[in-house]
Motif scaffolding. Structure first.
Motif, mmCIF file in Angstrom:
data_model
loop_
_atom_site.group_PDB
_atom_site.id
_atom_site.type_symbol
_atom_site.label_atom_id
_atom_site.label_comp_id
_atom_site.label_asym_id
_atom_site.label_seq_id
_atom_site.Cartn_x
_atom_site.Cartn_y
_atom_site.Cartn_z
ATOM 1 N N LEU A 1 0.822 -1.208 0.000
ATOM 2 C CA LEU A 1 0.000 0.000 0.000
ATOM 3 C C LEU A 1 0.860 1.262 0.000
ATOM 4 C CD1 LEU A 1 -2.775 -1.007 2.571
ATOM 5 C CD2 LEU A 1 -3.004 -0.838 0.102
ATOM 6 N N LEU A 2 1.926 1.265 0.794
ATOM 7 C CA LEU A 2 2.802 2.441 0.840
ATOM 8 C C LEU A 2 3.497 2.696 -0.492
ATOM 9 C CD1 LEU A 2 4.623 2.358 4.298
ATOM 10 C CD2 LEU A 2 2.914 3.984 3.517
ATOM 11 N N LYS A 3 3.883 1.626 -1.158
ATOM 12 C CA LYS A 3 4.624 1.765 -2.414
ATOM 13 C C LYS A 3 3.723 2.132 -3.582
ATOM 14 C CE LYS A 3 8.651 -1.263 -1.780
ATOM 15 N NZ LYS A 3 9.298 -2.520 -2.254
ATOM 16 N N LYS A 4 2.541 1.534 -3.624
ATOM 17 C CA LYS A 4 1.727 1.612 -4.836
ATOM 18 C C LYS A 4 0.595 2.632 -4.788
ATOM 19 C CE LYS A 4 3.924 -1.861 -6.764
ATOM 20 N NZ LYS A 4 4.746 -1.696 -7.976
ATOM 21 N N LEU A 5 0.020 2.845 -3.599
ATOM 22 C CA LEU A 5 -1.210 3.637 -3.552
ATOM 23 C C LEU A 5 -0.995 5.132 -3.769
ATOM 24 C CD1 LEU A 5 -4.144 2.951 -3.320
ATOM 25 C CD2 LEU A 5 -4.033 3.297 -0.858
ATOM 26 N N PRO A 6 0.073 5.754 -3.212
ATOM 27 C CA PRO A 6 0.194 7.214 -3.373
ATOM 28 C C PRO A 6 0.785 7.631 -4.719
ATOM 29 C CG PRO A 6 1.356 6.397 -1.403
ATOM 30 C CD PRO A 6 1.078 5.245 -2.296
ATOM 31 N N ALA A 7 0.471 6.935 -5.791
ATOM 32 C CA ALA A 7 1.041 7.259 -7.103
ATOM 33 C C ALA A 7 0.282 8.428 -7.731
ATOM 34 C CB ALA A 7 0.977 6.038 -8.019
ATOM 35 N N GLU A 8 1.015 9.259 -8.463
ATOM 36 C CA GLU A 8 0.440 10.350 -9.254
ATOM 37 C C GLU A 8 -0.457 11.273 -8.425
ATOM 38 O OE1 GLU A 8 -1.454 8.819 -12.705
ATOM 39 O OE2 GLU A 8 0.245 7.585 -13.306
ATOM 40 N N ASP A 9 -0.078 11.510 -7.174
ATOM 41 C CA ASP A 9 -0.837 12.423 -6.304
ATOM 42 C C ASP A 9 -2.311 12.056 -6.226
ATOM 43 O OD1 ASP A 9 1.467 13.943 -5.822
ATOM 44 O OD2 ASP A 9 1.150 15.096 -7.655
ATOM 45 N N SER A 10 -2.568 10.765 -6.159
ATOM 46 C CA SER A 10 -3.957 10.312 -6.182
ATOM 47 C C SER A 10 -4.639 10.430 -4.831
ATOM 48 C CB SER A 10 -4.011 8.849 -6.654
ATOM 49 O OG SER A 10 -3.236 8.033 -5.795
ATOM 50 N N LEU A 11 -3.873 10.479 -3.740
ATOM 51 C CA LEU A 11 -4.466 10.478 -2.411
ATOM 52 C C LEU A 11 -4.803 11.899 -1.955
ATOM 53 C CD1 LEU A 11 -2.291 7.897 -0.433
ATOM 54 C CD2 LEU A 11 -4.454 7.531 -1.586
ATOM 55 N N SER A 12 -5.959 12.027 -1.341
ATOM 56 C CA SER A 12 -6.314 13.288 -0.700
ATOM 57 C C SER A 12 -5.566 13.375 0.629
ATOM 58 C CB SER A 12 -7.818 13.334 -0.451
ATOM 59 O OG SER A 12 -8.185 12.352 0.510
ATOM 60 N N PRO A 13 -5.478 14.564 1.235
ATOM 61 C CA PRO A 13 -4.789 14.674 2.535
ATOM 62 C C PRO A 13 -5.367 13.738 3.590
ATOM 63 C CG PRO A 13 -5.143 16.853 1.600
ATOM 64 C CD PRO A 13 -5.865 15.884 0.704
ATOM 65 N N GLU A 14 -6.696 13.588 3.609
ATOM 66 C CA GLU A 14 -7.313 12.699 4.589
ATOM 67 C C GLU A 14 -6.922 11.246 4.341
ATOM 68 O OE1 GLU A 14 -8.929 14.872 2.717
ATOM 69 O OE2 GLU A 14 -9.318 16.458 4.205
ATOM 70 N N GLU A 15 -6.897 10.841 3.069
ATOM 71 C CA GLU A 15 -6.512 9.469 2.733
ATOM 72 C C GLU A 15 -5.043 9.222 3.083
ATOM 73 O OE1 GLU A 15 -9.453 8.507 -1.062
ATOM 74 O OE2 GLU A 15 -7.586 9.598 -1.389
ATOM 75 N N PHE A 16 -4.217 10.221 2.841
ATOM 76 C CA PHE A 16 -2.794 10.074 3.155
ATOM 77 C C PHE A 16 -2.592 9.918 4.662
ATOM 78 C CE2 PHE A 16 1.724 11.156 3.088
ATOM 79 C CZ PHE A 16 2.123 10.483 1.943
ATOM 80 N N ASP A 17 -3.343 10.675 5.451
ATOM 81 C CA ASP A 17 -3.262 10.533 6.903
ATOM 82 C C ASP A 17 -3.672 9.137 7.335
ATOM 83 O OD1 ASP A 17 -2.369 13.081 7.202
ATOM 84 O OD2 ASP A 17 -4.333 13.942 7.687
ATOM 85 N N SER A 18 -4.733 8.609 6.729
ATOM 86 C CA SER A 18 -5.197 7.257 7.072
ATOM 87 C C SER A 18 -4.136 6.214 6.741
ATOM 88 C CB SER A 18 -6.489 6.933 6.312
ATOM 89 O OG SER A 18 -7.520 7.826 6.654
ATOM 90 N N LEU A 19 -3.438 6.419 5.614
ATOM 91 C CA LEU A 19 -2.408 5.468 5.206
ATOM 92 C C LEU A 19 -1.224 5.476 6.161
ATOM 93 C CD1 LEU A 19 -1.370 3.446 3.070
ATOM 94 C CD2 LEU A 19 -0.459 5.389 1.793
ATOM 95 N N LEU A 20 -0.870 6.641 6.665
ATOM 96 C CA LEU A 20 0.319 6.765 7.521
ATOM 97 C C LEU A 20 0.016 6.622 9.011
ATOM 98 C CD1 LEU A 20 2.245 9.703 5.813
ATOM 99 C CD2 LEU A 20 2.518 7.254 5.453
ATOM 100 N N ARG A 21 -1.247 6.446 9.365
ATOM 101 C CA ARG A 21 -1.616 6.391 10.780
ATOM 102 C C ARG A 21 -0.874 5.299 11.559
ATOM 103 N NH1 ARG A 21 -7.300 6.738 10.533
ATOM 104 N NH2 ARG A 21 -6.946 8.950 10.198
ATOM 105 N N PRO A 22 -0.639 4.098 10.972
ATOM 106 C CA PRO A 22 0.108 3.079 11.732
ATOM 107 C C PRO A 22 1.521 3.492 12.093
ATOM 108 C CG PRO A 22 -1.064 2.064 9.900
ATOM 109 C CD PRO A 22 -1.172 3.548 9.709
ATOM 110 N N LEU A 23 2.049 4.507 11.405
ATOM 111 C CA LEU A 23 3.416 4.963 11.685
ATOM 112 C C LEU A 23 3.421 6.190 12.589
ATOM 113 C CD1 LEU A 23 4.971 4.623 8.113
ATOM 114 C CD2 LEU A 23 4.957 2.962 9.968
#
Length: 1019
Positions: free
Chosen positions: A968-990
């Motif tokens: 998910l970390l490698k593939k999902l944030p491609a081409e600025d596809s994630l919104s700020p809220e989605e990016f926060d959700s992705l990084l929450r475990p860290l």
């Protein structure tokens, strides 16, 4: 405190009783209590992070009671002055019971994940081993405990501080150097091997200490009786040298020159096991790498040696030993019964080729040298020959000697190894082949190919000829003097290669050879060549497609083929004109003219049953519809052309690991070798991008009809339960259709809107619906055998087609069109499958637990019986073997990378359904990371939402979840596809520092080339 813990606490205090009989009773009671579910649950609760600061009994507190129990028992035995046989037997049984209890407790405590503190366990182990009496009593058992229960656990491996690594290393190196008999030497070297690996990966390294230790330990290797000891030492040496090579080149060279004679003696005269030979060959390869990076011969070009005269002599001795080894392999093969693999292992061949490169002269002269065999026995402990007379052998070096080994009269066992050496030599060092050597070498290879009847040498001759052809193509100036004669010789080879295409055993290699000849322009192709792609003798395959592409790139195809006498065109009726060659090639690629292939309409079309390099077939097909096929194909394939698929890297994986070090050496010597960069034809890209390619209407129409026929046939014959039509055919057909449309769009023959309205695109949508039906059926068949492997296979194909990683002219358009045909139901079903697979309980867990219980019961039985069996099931060689030839189970598979050093991301931890889940996840990331466009059948933001929901269920201590999160970390944030809220959700475990450090370590392990971890990884 609960009743269960109170009872355990009373038992633990009883272990400190002054009476031996009471301690024995409490030990048996302790064994029973520690495996009761109530006690385990309570100890897990009190030892958890939420109970921090609690004064209740914990796993670590119980372990401290056991430590005092061991100390008390040891003092009791040590104070006993009786030495009768009965007393010794009783003492031995008591020691076995005590060690078994410690091991039993540690494994039971850590069965559900590491519960005990690493520092506590290590301190106890070190205290026992540093005491001379306790070390002699149960040093072996504690060493096995260290290996199996501490250094094999990744969390403990990461928790050990640098100073502790050094303390363990000091202890065991001293045990080895003092020839201590308290622990057998095989076990000592096993621990040293593992600890050296830990020092190299987890610390900045203890270079001075390890250089000194290996120098002393291996200088007298010839005196070692147990070859397994040498195996562990040489393996540890290789790990250390890889780590030190980046920063300590001169010391690595010095140590290599110092140890090479003794290690070469082990190789030549001590009959080492296969595993030890592998380690020795790796040591030799490492030394060649640091002395001669990228084949450098002199100091001016980047080579280095501490003593050039000595090193040169060692190379001659090594060459002599390798030639004798290869000769012995051939001699043994002549008399062995049954089947036997004739070829020599690749690492040995590459080593021999590297040494030949260093020793062969540039003037093509043959040199005769005398080699002192006694120098192999030389030590630094006295006379070089140790009192023996020096035996001298005459050896010959040069290309003429190499050709003598390739004479047709030799048998396969003698010829094949030298064909392998010649192939590697010409592949790795094309510039070293003398111009005057090309004709004699080509002549002898032609003889071997022409006289090949039966036997196994044919494929090796073809490989060797392919490398010679590529060698001549890379260094064309060397062939100028003998150009006419070489062209005549290649013409003969060409004819034999064309004949070899009709044989299933040599078809692929013959096509590879033809491609190399075409690429190098070594002959002038005639019209007869094109017949290869017109009839039924050669069917479409990866080799055939690459050969055709190479031919189309190299020269302009004739409009048609003038038929020779006796040759008929397939499908040509009497009185009709000769068919257009381009139409013939389209028909051959799609096999529409092969009536025997298409008789059974219940089977899919052959072109979609086979794997080809991605988009290669589509690009060839579209280029054949263009008026300027050659320029069109060059444009479609991009600057790298077909060479990226054809000229594959043939070096071994271990050789690749050293490339970074070699590059660094050459950069610091200010002599980086000129790279063999392929010339790019920028004019093709720039010229074509400004205008539109013209197509031939009749060929384009035939191509479209043929592709529709392929798709219709697949729609008619596919069903989810069909055995003859696997779902991979659906994905390959989708990829072919969208690839052809993408090629037309990239050549500006069609716009993307026109492509989306075409019949091919509509047909691709229909196929995608069938594929969605297959995925829907997977949910009810997940437990069936083969379902998960099939799902993984199709998902990998889908990811390849949807990936936007490749930036050539066609790939981005192709991936966009592929994603646009995917129905929303397909992605919804895949997301549901992810959820089901993640929630399903792996069967492996219950199996492991069951095995652990059996292991525990077995330990009790053996201890009670008091047999002389290794309680830790290590199977050390000293108990059963004196020559080191017998290896224990479990010691031959992971010596270079122990469990403690292996990342949780390793596939070893994953079941088939886990791998399938990761493949599905990667494909969903590709689909979820695109920008919404008109015509898309699904919502990327919905895909992302369902993927981010999975993050909430992840536990970094589980290998599958860790792999999923990395995808998910490698593939999902491609081409600025994630919104700020989605990016926060992705990084929450860290969110916490501890999580970041843990994730950095498991996901970004140290480089194998340097072996140095980052500061983050060490922490």
């Amino acid at each position: 405190m609960s009743l269960a813990l109170h009872e355990l606490l009373v038992c633990c205090k009883g272990l400190e009783n002054d009476k031996a009989t009471e301690r024995k009773k409490e030990a048996e009671r302790f064994r029973r209590l520690i495996r009761t579910p109530e006690v385990v649950q309570e100890l897990d609760r009190t030892s958890g992070p939420k109970a921090k600061g609690s004064k209740q009994l914990t796993w670590d507190a119980v372990f401290r009671f056991l430590q005092r129990y061991v100390q008390k028992e040891t003092e009791s035995m040590q104070s006993s002055k009786s030495v009768t046989a009965t007393t010794l037997a009783t003492r031995k049984k008591k020691m076995a019971e005590m060690c078994s209890l410690i091991k039993y407790f540690i494994r039971y405590a850590n069965k559900r994940g590491p519960r005990l503190k690493c520092s506590e366990m290590l301190k106890h182990v070190m205290d026992v081993l540093q005491n001379s009496y306790s070390c002699s009593s149960y040093g072996e058992d504690y060493s096995s405990l260290l290996l199996k229960d501490i250094l094999s656990v990744r969390k403990y491996w990461c928790d050990i501080p640098p100073q502790q690594w050094q303390n363990i290393l000091d202890l065991y190196c001293n045990l080895f150097n003092t020839s201590s008999k308290s622990i057998n030497r095989v076990l000592v070297t096993r621990v040293i091997h593992t600890v050296v690996q830990g020092c190299c990966m987890q610390t900045d390294g203890f270079n001075n200490y390890l250089f000194s230790f290996f120098s002393k330990a291996l200088l007298n290797a010839r005196q070692e009786k147990h070859l397994t000891v040498l195996e562990h030492l040489v393996s540890g040496l290789n790990i250390f040298l890889r780590s030190a090579a980046m920063n300590c080149r001169m010391r690595v060279c010095h140590l290599g020159e110092e140890l090479l004679p003794s290690i070469l003696y082990v190789w030549a005269d001590m009959r080492p096991s296969t595993a030890l030979k592998e380690e020795i060959v790796e040591f030799f390869n490492l030394q060649i790498c640091v002395h001669h990076p990228k084949g450098a011969k002199t100091q001016d070009t980047g080579a280095h040696a501490e003593d050039w005269t000595r090193w040169r002599g060692l190379l001659y001795n090594l060459y002599d030993a390798l030639i004798r080894e290869i000769s012995q392999l051939g001699s043994r093969g002549k008399y062995i019964t049954g089947t036997r693999h004739i070829a020599v292992k690749d690492n040995l061949i590459e080593l021999t080729a590297d040494i030949c490169h260093q020793l062969f002269s540039d003037d093509n002269a043959t040199h005769v040298l005398e080699v002192t065999q006694a120098s192999l026995r030389a030590t630094h402990m006295g006379s070089p020959t140790n009192g023996a007379a020096s035996k001298r052998r005459r050896i010959q070096l040069g290309w003429e000697v190499l050709r003598d080994h390739l004479q047709p009269q030799h048998n396969d066992f003698d010829v094949i190894p030298w064909l392998q050496i010649t192939a590697v030599l010409t592949f790795k060092y094309p510039s070293m082949v003398p111009s005057q050597e090309l004709i004699p070498l080509l002549s002898v290879l032609y003889q071997l190919l022409a006289e090949q009847r039966k036997g196994e040498r044919g494929p090796y001759v073809l490989r060797c000829l392919r490398e010679v052809a590529q060698c001549q193509a890379r260094c064309p100036e060397r062939a100028q003097v003998h150009r006419t004669e070489l062209a005549r010789m290649w013409g003969r080879v060409w004819a034999l290669a064309l004949r070899g295409v009709s044989s299933p055993q040599t078809e692929a290699l013959s096509l590879d050879l033809l491609s190399s000849i075409v690429h190098g322009g070594l002959i002038n192709m005639d019209r007869e060549f094109w017949k290869l792609f017109s009839g039924s003798a050669c069917k479409p395959s990866t080799g055939a497609a690459l050969c055709l592409a190479q031919a189309l790139l190299k020269c302009s195809a004739p409009k048609n083929i003038i038929s020779s006498s006796g040759w008929d065109y397939v499908g040509v009726t009497e009185g009709s004109a000769s068919p257009n060659l381009k139409e013939t090639l389209v028909g051959w690629l799609l096999m529409t003219d092969q009536s025997e292939e298409m008789e059974d309409s219940s089977r899919p079309h052959p072109i979609i049953c086979r794997d080809f390099p991605f988009n290669l077939v589509a690009n060839i097909l579209v280029s054949l519809t263009l008026k300027d096929t050659r320029t069109g194909l060059k444009f479609l394939l991009g600057t790298k052309g077909v060479e990226s698929a054809f000229f594959q890297d043939q070096t071994s994986s271990k050789a690749k690991d050293l490339e970074e070090i070699e590059r660094l050496y050459l950069q610091f010597s200010f002599n980086t070798l000129p790279s063999a960069m392929q010339k790019t034809d920028e004019s093709v890209t720039t010229a074509s991008s400004g205008g539109q390619f013209a197509a031939v209407p009749c060929v384009r129409k035939r191509l479209e009809q043929s592709l529709l026929c392929v798709a219709d046939n697949l729609l008619n014959c596919y069903s989810p339960d069909s055995q003859s039509t696997p779902p991979e055919c659906l994905v390959r057909c989708l990829s072919l259709l969208t690839g052809v449309l993408a090629s037309y769009v990239s050549t500006r023959y069609l716009t993307e809107e026109e492509a989306c309205r075409s019949q091919l695109f509509t047909k691709a949508k229909a196929l995608a619906q069938d594929f969605s039906g297959f995925v829907s059926g997977v949910k009810v068949k997940m437990t069936e055998e083969g379902t998960m492997s099939t799902l993984r296979s199709v998902m990998k194909l889908c990811t390849q087609s949807a990936s936007r990683k490749n930036k050539d002219n066609v790939h981005p358009i192709s991936s966009s069109l592929f994603i646009m045909i995917l129905p929303a139901s397909l992605l919804s079903e895949l997301a549901e499958i992810c959820k089901l697979l993640l929630s399903s309980v792996s069967k492996r867990v219950s199996v492991v637990d069951e095995d652990d219980h059996m292991d525990d019961d077995w330990d009790v039985t053996r201890t009670q019986q008091g047999d002389d069996i290794d309680l830790f099931d290590e199977g050390e060689e000293s108990h059963s073997s004196t020559n080191g030839t017998h290896r224990q189970k479990g010691d031959n598979s992971d010596t270079s990378c122990g469990p403690g050093a292996r990342s949780l991301l390793a596939e070893d931890y994953l079941a088939q359904q886990d791998l399938a889940l990761l493949a599905v996840l990667e494909f969903l990331c590709e689909c979820g990371s695109i920008q919404p466009v008109h015509g898309l059948l699904f919502k990327p933001q919905e895909v992302r939402r369902r993927l981010l929901q999975l993050v909430e269920q992840m536990d970094f201590n589980k290998a599958l979840h860790l792999n999923m999160y990395l995808v998910l970390l490698k593939k999902l944030p491609a081409e600025d596809s994630l919104s700020p809220e989605e990016f926060d959700s992705l990084l929450r475990p860290l969110a916490t520092k501890r999580s970041v450090l843990l994730f950095c370590w498991v996901c970004y392990p140290p480089s194998r080339a340097s072996g140095k971890p980052t500061t983050c990884q060490r922490r």
